[in-house]
Design an enzyme around this catalytic site. Structure first.
Site, short mmCIF file in Angstrom:
data_model
loop_
_atom_site.label_atom_id
_atom_site.label_comp_id
_atom_site.label_asym_id
_atom_site.label_seq_id
_atom_site.Cartn_x
_atom_site.Cartn_y
_atom_site.Cartn_z
N SER A 43 41.09 24.90 39.32
CA SER A 43 39.63 24.92 39.44
C SER A 43 39.08 24.95 38.02
CB SER A 43 39.18 26.16 40.21
OG SER A 43 39.72 26.12 41.51
N GLU B 182 39.62 34.25 56.45
CA GLU B 182 39.32 33.00 57.14
C GLU B 182 40.26 31.87 56.77
OE1 GLU B 182 35.28 33.18 55.36
OE2 GLU B 182 35.64 31.06 54.93
N ASN C 286 28.56 24.32 47.07
CA ASN C 286 28.13 24.89 48.34
C ASN C 286 27.23 26.07 48.05
OD1 ASN C 286 28.36 25.49 51.19
ND2 ASN C 286 30.28 24.33 51.02
N HIS D 238 35.94 23.23 36.51
CA HIS D 238 34.50 23.46 36.60
C HIS D 238 33.73 23.49 35.28
CE1 HIS D 238 35.49 24.07 40.70
NE2 HIS D 238 35.78 25.35 40.64
N SER E 174 45.87 26.23 44.69
CA SER E 174 44.70 26.14 43.81
C SER E 174 44.48 27.45 43.07
CB SER E 174 43.47 25.82 44.66
OG SER E 174 42.31 25.79 43.87
N CYS F 160 34.58 28.80 50.87
CA CYS F 160 35.46 29.91 51.19
C CYS F 160 34.72 31.24 51.08
CB CYS F 160 36.70 29.88 50.31
SG CYS F 160 36.42 30.27 48.59
N GLY G 127 40.68 34.35 48.09
CA GLY G 127 41.67 34.95 47.20
C GLY G 127 42.21 34.02 46.14
N GLU G 128 42.83 34.63 45.14
CA GLU G 128 43.45 33.88 44.04
C GLU G 128 44.98 33.96 44.22
OE1 GLU G 128 42.98 31.80 41.45
OE2 GLU G 128 45.11 32.12 41.09
N CYS H 261 31.16 31.72 43.85
CA CYS H 261 32.04 31.88 45.02
C CYS H 261 31.66 33.08 45.88
CB CYS H 261 33.48 32.02 44.55
SG CYS H 261 34.64 32.31 45.87
N1 SAH Z 1 41.11 31.20 43.95
C1 SAH Z 1 41.55 29.87 43.97
C2 SAH Z 1 41.60 29.27 45.36
C3 SAH Z 1 40.49 29.63 46.31
S1 SAH Z 1 38.92 28.95 45.94
C4 SAH Z 1 40.70 29.01 43.04
O1 SAH Z 1 39.69 29.50 42.56
O2 SAH Z 1 41.09 27.89 42.78
C5 SAH Z 1 39.09 27.28 46.49
C6 SAH Z 1 38.21 26.29 45.79
O3 SAH Z 1 36.85 26.44 46.22
C7 SAH Z 1 38.19 26.44 44.27
O4 SAH Z 1 38.32 25.19 43.64
C8 SAH Z 1 36.83 27.05 44.02
O5 SAH Z 1 36.42 26.81 42.71
C9 SAH Z 1 36.00 26.37 45.08
N2 SAH Z 1 34.73 27.03 45.37
C10 SAH Z 1 34.44 28.33 45.44
N3 SAH Z 1 33.15 28.54 45.71
C11 SAH Z 1 32.58 27.32 45.83
C12 SAH Z 1 31.26 26.86 46.09
N4 SAH Z 1 30.25 27.71 46.27
N5 SAH Z 1 31.04 25.53 46.14
C13 SAH Z 1 32.06 24.65 45.95
N6 SAH Z 1 33.33 25.02 45.70
C14 SAH Z 1 33.59 26.35 45.63
FE1 SF4 Z 2 38.44 34.03 43.51
FE2 SF4 Z 2 38.83 31.37 43.60
FE3 SF4 Z 2 36.53 32.48 44.47
FE4 SF4 Z 2 37.07 32.44 41.87
S1 SF4 Z 2 36.75 30.65 43.21
S2 SF4 Z 2 36.27 34.20 43.04
S3 SF4 Z 2 39.26 32.74 41.89
S4 SF4 Z 2 38.55 32.76 45.35
#
Ligand code: SAH
Ligand code: SF4
Length: 354
Positions: free
Chosen positions: A219, A91, A294, A221, A196, A341, A163-164, A118
C-alpha cells in the site's frame, strides 16, 4: 479456553491426539483434519467414534468463526461479518470474478497502524487472529457457498481485510502454510494468495527469506516521505528508501512481480508523482492498482484526503502511460454494502449498541 482445531497442521493434530491417548492417532488425525477443513460441527464427523468426539469436544472449538451477518451487493459481492469465540467481530468479503471467487480475509481485530484514510485503524488494535481464525474465514465461507475440500468454491485469497498481516507475522505465515497444504486441506496454491502490507520493511525481508510463492502487495499511496508521513504513520518508522530496499530484496529473492495499491487523491496524482513512481520502482517488475478512495469518517473531513477529481485522474493516467507504468483501476465491488475494510464491522457493532 478451548483450543482451535484449525490452528493445527496434520502432524500437530496427530501429536495432540497421541497426548490425549486416542487410539490410532494417525488415522484419526487424518479424519479430523479433513473434517476441520470441511468446517462441519463435531456431530457431523460421522467416521470418528463417539467417545473420541466427546474427548475432542472437551478440548477443541471446531468452528472458531461464526458467520454473524451476511450482506449481498447488487454486483454479487458478499460481505461477511464474523463473530469470534470471545465476541469480537471481524469482516471478510467474497468477490466473484469470471476466473473464480476471491476471498478477502482479516488478520487482526482492528489495526495499530493508524492510516488516516482507513476505518479499521480508527479503534486501534484489539488483538491478533490465530492462524486457525484466519483459516476459519476461508473455510466458513467455502462451506457457506456449498463448497467442500475437494470441490472448493474459493480460488484466490487476498490478505486485505482488517489488520496489518506483517504485524501478525507468525500466525499469518502459518495460515499460508495451512491453507496451501496438500494433506486434505482446502489446498489453495500460494500463487493464488496475495498479502497486502502498509510497508513494515524488516518484515518484508523476513517474508522474502521464507520463499513462499505468494504475491506481495504494497500500500504505497504516496511518493514522498513528507506526504506519506502525513497519511500513514508507518512512514515515520520506515522511509521510502527503507521500504524500496526491502521490496527490491523481496523481488530479487522471489523473482515475483510486486503489486502496489495507490489511492487516487488530489495530492498524490501529479506528473511528479508519476515520475517518482518510475524512479522508485526502477529494476522491479511491478503493477499498480489505482483505487478511488472510499469515504470513511476521517476521509470525509480531512483535506489531505481530498479525492482526485475526474480531470486530475485522467491526467494522472496519461502521466503513468507516458512513463510506461503498468496500472489498472481496481473494480470497486460491493460499494453499496460498506466497501472499505473495517467499515462494515464498525457499522454492525454500532447498530448492536443502539
Ligand atoms: N493492512 C494492510 C492490508 C489491509 S488494508 C495494508 O494496509 O495494506 C487493504 C487495502 O485497503 C490497503 O491497500 C489499504 O491502503 C486500502 N484502504 C484502506 N482504507 C481505504 C479507503 N478508505 N479507501 C480505499 N482504500 C483503502
Ligand atoms: Fe491498518 Fe492497513 Fe488500515 Fe493502515 S490501511 S490502518 S495498515 S488495515
Amino acid at each position: 479456553m478451548k483450543k482451535i482445531l484449525q490452528d493445527y497442521s496434520l502432524d500437530e493434530l496427530k501429536s495432540q491426539l497421541t497426548e490425549l491417548g486416542v487410539k490410532m492417532p494417525r488415522m484419526r488425525a487424518e479424519q479430523l483434519y479433513r473434517w476441520a477443513n470441511e468446517y462441519v460441527p463435531f456431530f457431523e464427523m460421522t467416521n470418528i467414534p463417539k467417545d473420541v468426539i466427546e474427548l475432542l469436544q472437551l478440548n477443541y472449538d471446531e468452528q472458531p468463526i461464526q458467520i454473524y451477518k451476511k450482506f449481498e451487493s447488487k454486483d454479487g459481492t458478499l460481505k461477511y461479518v464474523f463473530k469470534l469465540f470471545d465476541g469480537n467481530m471481524i469482516e471478510g468479503v467474497l468477490m466473484k470474478y469470471k476466473y473464480g471467487n476471491t476471498i478477502c480475509v482479516s488478520t487482526q481485530v482492528g489495526c495499530r497502524m493508524g492510516c488516516l484514510f482507513c476505518a479499521t485503524g480508527l479503534d486501534g488494535m484489539v488483538r491478533n487472529l490465530s492462524a486457525g481464525e484466519i483459516l476459519g474465514q476461508v473455510l466458513a465461507v467455502n462451506h457457506d457457498l456449498g463448497g467442500t475440500v475437494s470441490q472448493r468454491q474459493i480460488t484466490n485469497i487476498v490478505l486485505m481485510g482488517c489488520g496489518e498481516p506483517l504485524d501478525n507475522f507468525d500466525n499469518v505465515v502459518k495460515f499460508i502454510e495451512l491453507v496451501s497444504s496438500s494433506h486434505g486441506s482446502i489446498n489453495i496454491s500460494q500463487r493464488n494468495i496475495s498479502l497486502s502490507t502498509c510497508g513494515i520493511a524488516p518484515k518484508i525481508k523476513a517474508l522474502a527469506d521464507l520463499n513462499l510463492g505468494i504475491t506481495l502487495t504494497i500500500s504505497l499511496h504516496a511518493t514522498t516521505d513528507e506526504f506519506r508521513k502525513q497519511i500513514m504513520k508507518i512512514a515515520n518508522a520506515y522511509s521510502l528508501a527503507d521500504l524500496f530496499e526491502a521490496i527490491n530484496y523481496y523481488f530479487k529473492k522471489t523473482g515475483r512481480r510486486v503489486m502496489f495499491e495507490y489511492i487516487l487523491l488530489d495530492k498524490n496524482t501529479t506528473v511528479h508523482d508519476a515520475r517518482r513512481i518510475k524512479s522508485l520502482c526502477k529494476g522491479l517488475s511491478y503493477h499498480f492498482n489505482l483505487i478511488p478512495i472510499n469515504m470513511t469518517p476521517n476521509a470525509k473531513v480531512d483535506p489531505l484526503l481530498k479525492p482526485a477529481g475526474k480531470t486530475k485522474t485522467a491526467e494522472f493516467w496519461q502521466h503513468l502511460k507516458d512513463n510506461n507504468i503498468s496500472a489498472t483501476t481496481r473494480r470497486t465491488l460491493g460499494e453499496d454494502i460498506s466497501g472499505a475494510c473495517g467499515q462494515l464491522r464498525r457499522k454492525v457493532i454500532k447498530e448492536g449498541e443502539q
